[in-house]
Design a protein around this motif. Structure first.
Motif, PDB file in Angstrom:
ATOM      1  N   UNK A 101      -5.864  48.026 -46.768  1.00  0.00           N
ATOM      2  CA  UNK A 101      -5.999  48.109 -45.308  1.00  0.00           C
ATOM      3  C   UNK A 101      -6.417  49.499 -44.837  1.00  0.00           C
ATOM      4  N   UNK A 102      -6.452  50.463 -45.719  1.00  0.00           N
ATOM      5  CA  UNK A 102      -6.781  51.832 -45.356  1.00  0.00           C
ATOM      6  C   UNK A 102      -8.240  51.950 -44.961  1.00  0.00           C
ATOM      7  N   UNK A 103      -8.516  52.666 -43.895  1.00  0.00           N
ATOM      8  CA  UNK A 103      -9.925  52.843 -43.485  1.00  0.00           C
ATOM      9  C   UNK A 103     -10.551  54.005 -44.256  1.00  0.00           C
ATOM     10  N   UNK A 104     -11.822  53.905 -44.648  1.00  0.00           N
ATOM     11  CA  UNK A 104     -12.455  54.945 -45.479  1.00  0.00           C
ATOM     12  C   UNK A 104     -13.044  56.080 -44.646  1.00  0.00           C
TER      13      UNK A 104
END
Length: 114
Positions: free
Chosen positions: A110-113
């Motif tokens: 779920x982490x945004x890049x």
């Protein structure tokens, strides 16, 4: 001189309360109880009432019994358990590692890049 109030100086329920007004008292029996700290108490019961096996000591709160030489043992208090202690009772270390790995994988997905 007076204000004409006949009940001046008295309060509700005041006055001679004898056996005639209240009725006859039930026959009583006093029963001795002893706790683990050897405190003695003598509560009274109606003579036709069932006498309980245990009575709470008014001084220390422990259960009291009718046998002076063998009073009931104090109740065993369970120590406070944290939420983690309850979880550890239900799950093994292997289960915990699997749940942790699954949660970390979900967070990384779920982490945004940025």
């Amino acid at each position: 001189m007076g204000s004409g109030n006949a009940i001046r100086g008295s309060r509700v329920g005041a006055g001679p309360m004898g056996e005639a007004e209240r009725g006859e008292a039930a026959p009583r029996v006093r029963v001795p109880f002893w706790c683990a700290n050897l405190h003695e108490t003598h509560p009274s019961f109606a003579s036709d009432a069932a006498i309980p096996e245990l009575w709470d000591c008014p001084r220390c709160g422990l259960p009291a019994g009718q046998d002076q030489h063998n009073p009931p043992a104090p109740p065993r208090n369970e120590p406070y358990k944290t939420h983690l202690a309850y979880v550890k009772e239900r799950r093994s270390d292997k289960d915990g590692q699997a749940i942790l790995a699954e949660a970390l994988e979900r967070l990384r997905a779920n982490r945004s890049p940025w």
